[in-house]
Design an enzyme around this catalytic site. Structure first.
Site: not given
Ligand SMILES: Nc1ncnc2c1ncn2[C@@H]1O[C@H](COP(=O)(O)OP(=O)(O)OP(=O)(O)O)[C@@H](O)[C@H]1O
Ligand SMILES: [Mg+2]
Length: 210
Positions: A14, A17, A32, A103-105, A188
Site C-alpha cells: 500500500g 496508495v 518514483k 521506493g521499490a518493494g 477502503l
Molecule cells: N487502503 C487501501 N484500501 C483499499 N485498497 C488498497 C489500500 N491500500 C492499498 N490498496 C490496494 O492494494 C494494492 C497494493 O497497493 P499499492 O499499489 O499501494 O502497493 P505498493 O506497496 O505500492 O506496491 P509496489 O511494491 O508494487 O509499489 C493495490 O491494488 C491497491 O489499490
Molecule cells: Mg507502489
C-alpha cells in the site's frame, strides 16, 4: 519535509496508495525513481489519479523497467545496470512543494548486484516512513525492516499501517521497534480521491509529514 521516503515491509503493502494520500494532503511532489513493471498503470499514474493532482506534480521516473521484478533483475532483463549516481533526488527550493519518494518493494530489495535499496536511502540521508500491512506476518516483516533501517542510521519518521485494525500487532511492532505509530489507513471498499483524502484526514496528522 524536504524529502520523505515511503518504503514498505513488502511489495504490494500500500505504499503507492499511502503516498497518493500524502501528496494530496501536503501539496508535495511525487517521485518514483525506479518503476519495475510497465504493464497496466504505473505507480506515478496511480498517484496522479488518486491524489488528483496536475502532472507537473509528478517527477518523471529515472528508470522505467519492463518487468515487474526486483529492480536488479528487471534491469538485467532490459540489458542495463542501475547507476545510483543517476538517482539523486531533484532539488527542492524554498517555497516549492516538497517531495514524496516511493521506493521499490521493500527495504532490502537489490538495485544492482552491488547495492541494496536501504544503502541508497542512507546515501540520500532522508527520513523514511515505513508502510506496513496489518495482516498476519507483519510483526516479523516490520521488525526486520526496522532493524535494517536502524543499522544504517536511517531516520524512521514512523510507521503507517494499512489494512484492518489489529491493535496488538501495531502495539507490539511499535514497542519492540521503538518507532512511532503515525496512523492506520483502513481497507477502503472504494478507492477514490475523495475516500482516500477523507480516510487520511481521519487517521493521520498532516503535521507529522511536513
Ligand atoms: N487502503 C487501501 N484500501 C483499499 N485498497 C488498497 C489500500 N491500500 C492499498 N490498496 C490496494 O492494494 C494494492 C497494493 O497497493 P499499492 O499499489 O499501494 O502497493 P505498493 O506497496 O505500492 O506496491 P509496489 O511494491 O508494487 O509499489 C493495490 O491494488 C491497491 O489499490
Ligand atoms: Mg507502489
Amino acid at each position: 519535509m524536504t524529502g520523505l521516503i515511503i518504503t514498505g515491509t513488502d511489495t504490494d503493502v500500500g505504499k503507492t496508495v499511502f503516498a497518493a494520500a500524502l501528496v494530496a494532503a501536503t501539496g508535495a511532489r511525487y517521485w518514483k525513481p525506479i518503476q519495475a513493471g510497465l504493464d497496466g498503470e504505473t505507480d506515478s499514474q496511480t498517484v496522479q489519479r488518486l491524489a488528483d493532482v496536475a502532472s507537473m506534480r509528478i517527477v518523471p521516473e529515472v528508470y522505467r523497467l519492463k518487468t515487474a521484478a526486483s529492480p536488479h533483475a528487471a534491469a538485467e532483463i532490459d540489458g542495463l545496470e542501475i547507476d545510483v549516481e543517476r538517482l539523486e533526488p531533484p532539488a527542492t527550493e524554498a517555497g516549492q512543494p516538497q517531495l514524496v519518494i516511493e521506493g521499490a518493494g521493500g527495504v532490502l530489495v537489490p538495485l544492482s548486484r552491488r547495492m541494496l535499496q536501504a544503502d541508497l536511502f542512507a546515501r540520500w540521508d532522508l527520513p523514511v516512513v515505513l508502510v506496513a500491512a496489518t495482516r498476519l506476518g507483519t510483526i516479523n516483516h516490520s521488525l526486520l525492516s526496522i532493524e535494517a533501517l536502524k543499522r544504517r542510521a536511517i531516520e524512521i519518521r514512523g510507521i503507517a499501517f494499512v489494512g484492518e485494525a489489529n491493535d496488538d500487532s501495531e502495539r507490539t511492532i511499535c514497542d519492540f521497534g521503538k518507532v512511532r505509530r503515525l496512523g492506520r489507513l483502513p481497507q477502503l471498499a472504494e478507492l477514490t480521491p475523495t475516500s482516500l483524502a477523507t480516510a487520511f484526514k481521519q487517521n493521520f496528522s498532516r503535521e507529522d509529514f511536513v
